[in-house]
Design a protein around this motif. Structure first.
Motif, mmCIF file in Angstrom:
data_model
loop_
_atom_site.group_PDB
_atom_site.id
_atom_site.type_symbol
_atom_site.label_atom_id
_atom_site.label_comp_id
_atom_site.label_asym_id
_atom_site.label_seq_id
_atom_site.Cartn_x
_atom_site.Cartn_y
_atom_site.Cartn_z
ATOM 1 N N ILE A 86 0.917 -1.216 -0.171
ATOM 2 C CA ILE A 86 0.077 0.091 0.005
ATOM 3 C C ILE A 86 0.820 1.381 0.000
ATOM 4 N N HIS A 87 2.055 1.278 0.676
ATOM 5 C CA HIS A 87 2.940 2.366 0.553
ATOM 6 C C HIS A 87 3.267 2.649 -0.606
ATOM 7 N N GLY A 88 3.703 1.905 -1.564
ATOM 8 C CA GLY A 88 4.344 1.567 -2.866
ATOM 9 C C GLY A 88 3.250 2.464 -3.738
ATOM 10 N N THR A 89 2.041 1.778 -3.465
ATOM 11 C CA THR A 89 0.969 2.230 -4.378
ATOM 12 C C THR A 89 0.526 3.715 -4.202
ATOM 13 N N ILE A 137 -11.289 4.303 -1.558
ATOM 14 C CA ILE A 137 -11.372 2.752 -1.561
ATOM 15 C C ILE A 137 -10.053 2.154 -1.269
ATOM 16 N N MET A 138 -8.954 2.690 -1.531
ATOM 17 C CA MET A 138 -7.698 2.146 -1.092
ATOM 18 C C MET A 138 -7.474 2.122 0.227
ATOM 19 N N ILE A 139 -7.909 3.273 0.878
ATOM 20 C CA ILE A 139 -7.753 3.589 2.507
ATOM 21 C C ILE A 139 -8.796 2.546 3.196
ATOM 22 N N SER A 140 -9.871 2.178 2.344
ATOM 23 C CA SER A 140 -10.810 1.324 2.946
ATOM 24 C C SER A 140 -10.272 -0.119 2.988
ATOM 25 N N SER A 141 -9.254 -0.315 2.112
ATOM 26 C CA SER A 141 -8.833 -1.827 1.927
ATOM 27 C C SER A 141 -8.041 -2.121 3.187
ATOM 28 N N LEU A 142 -7.580 -1.163 3.776
ATOM 29 C CA LEU A 142 -6.977 -1.288 5.165
ATOM 30 C C LEU A 142 -7.715 -1.828 6.148
ATOM 31 N N PHE A 143 -9.103 -1.681 6.140
ATOM 32 C CA PHE A 143 -9.755 -2.405 7.071
ATOM 33 C C PHE A 143 -10.518 -3.643 7.014
ATOM 34 N N ALA A 144 -10.002 -4.023 5.627
ATOM 35 C CA ALA A 144 -10.596 -5.368 5.202
ATOM 36 C C ALA A 144 -10.241 -6.405 6.277
ATOM 37 N N GLU A 145 -11.248 -7.342 6.837
ATOM 38 C CA GLU A 145 -11.040 -8.586 7.850
ATOM 39 C C GLU A 145 -9.544 -9.251 7.689
ATOM 40 N N LEU A 171 -10.244 -9.909 -0.025
ATOM 41 C CA LEU A 171 -11.290 -8.714 -0.165
ATOM 42 C C LEU A 171 -10.200 -7.409 -0.456
ATOM 43 N N GLY A 172 -9.026 -7.638 0.333
ATOM 44 C CA GLY A 172 -8.087 -6.255 0.030
ATOM 45 C C GLY A 172 -7.649 -6.139 -1.105
ATOM 46 N N MET A 173 -7.279 -7.211 -1.851
ATOM 47 C CA MET A 173 -6.806 -7.345 -3.276
ATOM 48 C C MET A 173 -7.649 -6.983 -4.193
ATOM 49 N N THR A 174 -9.071 -7.202 -3.882
ATOM 50 C CA THR A 174 -10.083 -6.930 -5.213
ATOM 51 C C THR A 174 -10.117 -5.365 -4.756
ATOM 52 N N LEU A 175 -10.358 -5.014 -3.412
ATOM 53 C CA LEU A 175 -10.654 -3.239 -3.528
ATOM 54 C C LEU A 175 -9.358 -2.477 -4.059
ATOM 55 N N LEU A 177 -7.646 -3.612 -6.809
ATOM 56 C CA LEU A 177 -7.884 -3.602 -8.341
ATOM 57 C C LEU A 177 -8.874 -2.717 -8.582
ATOM 58 N N VAL A 178 -10.178 -2.378 -7.951
ATOM 59 C CA VAL A 178 -11.273 -1.520 -8.067
ATOM 60 C C VAL A 178 -10.631 -0.088 -8.048
ATOM 61 N N SER A 179 -9.955 0.065 -6.876
ATOM 62 C CA SER A 179 -9.423 1.416 -6.781
ATOM 63 C C SER A 179 -8.370 1.991 -7.899
ATOM 64 N N MET A 180 -7.516 1.076 -8.446
ATOM 65 C CA MET A 180 -6.801 1.313 -9.304
ATOM 66 C C MET A 180 -7.642 1.649 -10.757
ATOM 67 N N ALA A 181 -8.465 0.703 -11.030
ATOM 68 C CA ALA A 181 -9.363 1.091 -12.174
ATOM 69 C C ALA A 181 -10.120 2.327 -12.346
#
Length: 596
Positions: A86-89, A137-145, A171-175, A177-181
């Protein structure tokens, strides 16, 4: 268009500050969003630097910030890779691409070419809001279970393509990809807007060879973005299909715990090609705007015309073209045909030529100049320094035979952090200090705090990344959360601690910048209309922001943007008592236009 007719509707808080279509407000939105994301990115890097310096030790900081990911205050191995990812992204895409290009392309393109606004204010607004949504969305992925995406910022399959591969593949990975799209959609809308604006909305007399180098850099950056971002979008969409719809574009013959998965026929190397086809131009999407800002700041503060204006444009175009045909140097150890490796080595080493043209031209611009060493100028000179030091190691990594030895070690991390990370951040800071009066109603940032910010940042960032080259040459692999399993790396622990201490000092220096930034917005000293005595058109607009930039007629352009210290043959200045001639001043009697 009648100017009075523009003010028929009263702006509300929402239309002025939130859903604004004014390029100056959108620039501020990009800048502030980018800075907030930058702080999240820097905080993550401090967390994993602490883990590298003191592996396996319990820390109150980890316990407080990572919660269940740091049982008894010891960082979990899974979250380590997620933090790196996430830091790199965040840093590459959200801060250095959107934060830098989004801010300064929006602020400067209409102001410096003499346009009332962008070609499409609505698309401009949409591009910012898509960027904002992708950040959320990228920040929300930090809170995925199961934790955020954890496959490195390049998200190579199979870690990113198989939800069951590891905790961060869910789920973190899906978020991610959605965020990047969504981010790519934002980037493309922005880039198309910049290109159309530069081509169609230049004021009378503003030919392409009178454009400031900043505008050339933003223009070419936007073109690279339009060419290469769609390729990353295709990679992200195919990856989503592999993950969620059972296809196998990037997967073939995979066993998990003895179980044979049904995927066959795909290739993870195909993903590498698609990713790096954007990934390498991305380096220059990040760097070129910073180099353009440096050209403008340096010429203004050296009180000299930029050296080799046309060569600088040629080098921007050369870099843009070459950057799209060198992506394979990231893949020398992917089993690529050695002949193809030699082709990529050749094209990669060629890019050193336009880069060197820029570096030498900056140095020649400084030579014998009347240097005004304000914070913006110091950051510009710092950029040239890191661009050269980081670029030299690029020659090693661009050579397939040498790269194989240091591939995937900290040597690579040191190289790209200096050449694109630190250099682009310096460009961002130079731009903020220089154009702060244009962004915030003529106020100036505090100069002394700017000096503290620069010197501490410059010393500390070399303190982090210079030793890292040696750690990499010793063979320490990157992305390992601890190297205690290898006794041969034990003696390097002190170097890791040194780098971490420097990283903490560098982060503290950014707090000085943030305080200076926020304080100056409200209480900064009011400057004059043209505080740096600059030639470009943006300083002819009133300090109060008005919709349409200029009250009344847009100024006409009669000369290029770098007539500093220009004199008649007898040594007297063109305009008596002033060492600069703004672009909208017509040629004086007996004055020759410089044939730059």
């Amino acid at each position: 268009m009648d100017h009075a007719a523009e003010h028929h509707h009263k702006e509300t808080f929402i239309t002025k500050y939130i859903f604004s279509q004014d390029h100056k407000m959108i620039a501020k939105q990009y800048l502030i969003t980018g800075l907030i994301m930058g702080f999240i990115g820097i905080a993550m890097s401090l967390l994993f630097r602490m883990q590298l310096a003191w592996p396996g030790e319990s820390s109150v900081v980890f316990k407080a910030l990572l919660g269940k990911w740091a049982p008894d205050g010891v960082m979990d191995a899974d979250i380590y890779l997620a933090l790196v990812t996430i830091h790199g992204t965040i840093m590459v895409f959200f801060v250095l691409t959107a934060g830098l290009s989004g801010t300064f392309s929006n602020l400067l393109i209409p102001l410096q070419i003499g346009a009332r606004d962008m070609a499409s204010g609505f698309l401009n607004m949409v591009s910012y809001w898509l960027f904002f949504i992708s950040c959320a969305i990228m920040i929300s992925s930090l809170f995925a279970e199961a934790g955020p995406a954890a496959a490195g910022w390049t998200v190579y399959p199979p870690l990113s393509a198989l939800p069951q591969a590891q905790p961060g593949s869910g789920l973190g990975m899906t978020l991610w990809l959605v965020s990047m799209a969504i981010f790519i959609a934002s980037s493309l809308l922005g880039s198309l807007n910049y290109i159309v604006t530069v081509l169609n909305l230049r004021t009378k007399g503003m030919t392409m060879t009178r454009l400031p180098l900043t505008i050339w850099a933003f223009f070419v950056t936007a073109i690279i973005g339009v060419v290469s971002f769609p390729v990353l979008l295709s990679a992200a969409l195919l990856l989503i299909m592999d993950r969620s719809f059972g296809t196998s574009f990037f997967l073939s013959d995979i066993f998990i715990q003895g179980e044979v998965l049904h995927y066959q026929g795909g290739s993870p190397v195909l993903y590498e090609h698609l990713f790096w086809f954007l990934g390498h131009p991305e380096v220059y999407i990040v760097l070129l705007p910073a180099l353009g800002i440096t050209s403008e700041v340096m010429s203004t503060n050296a009180r000299k015309p930029i050296f080799g204006y046309r060569a600088m444009i040629a080098s921007i175009l050369g870099i843009a073209f070459l950057s799209t045909i060198v992506w394979g140097h990231h893949m020398f150890i992917s089993g690529m045909n050695p002949f193809l490796g030699s082709v990529f080595t050749f094209t990669t080493l060629l890019i050193a030529i336009p880069s060197a043209v820029k570096a030498f031209n900056y140095i020649t611009t400084l030579w014998k100049g009347n240097l005004q060493l304000n914070p913006a100028m110091l950051f510009s000179i710092g950029l040239v320094s890191t661009f050269i030091t980081g670029g030299l190691t690029g020659i090693i990594l661009g050579d397939s035979t040498l790269d194989i030895n240091v591939h995937d070690t900290y040597f690579v991390v040191a190289h790209f952090h200096l050449v694109m990370g630190i250099s682009a951040l310096y460009g961002l800071f130079a731009g903020v200090y220089h154009w702060f009066p244009k962004l915030f109603q003529g106020r100036l940032m505090n100069k002394n705090m700017g000096y503290v910010h620069f010197w501490v940042t410059a010393v500390a960032s070399y303190g982090v990344f210079f030793p890292m080259h040696f750690v990499g040459m010793a063979g320490v692999p990157r992305r390992y959360y601890q190297n205690t399993a290898f006794p041969m790396f034990d003696e390097l622990t002190d170097v890791q601690i040194l780098m971490t201490v420097f990283a903490l000092i560098a982060a503290a220096a950014q707090l000085v910048f943030v305080y200076n930034f926020i304080h100056s917005i409200f209480y900064g000293q009011k400057g004059e209309q043209n505080p740096w005595k600059s030639n470009t058109l943006e300083w002819t607009t009133p300090t109060e922001h008005i919709h349409g930039n200029w009250p009344g007629k847009i100024p006409e352009v009669h000369r290029w943007s770098y007539d500093y210290s220009k004199t008649y043959e007898d040594g007297s200045y063109i305009i008596e008592g002033q060492d600069f001639v703004p672009q909208h001043i017509p040629l004086q009697k007996n004055e020759e236009e410089l044939n730059h």
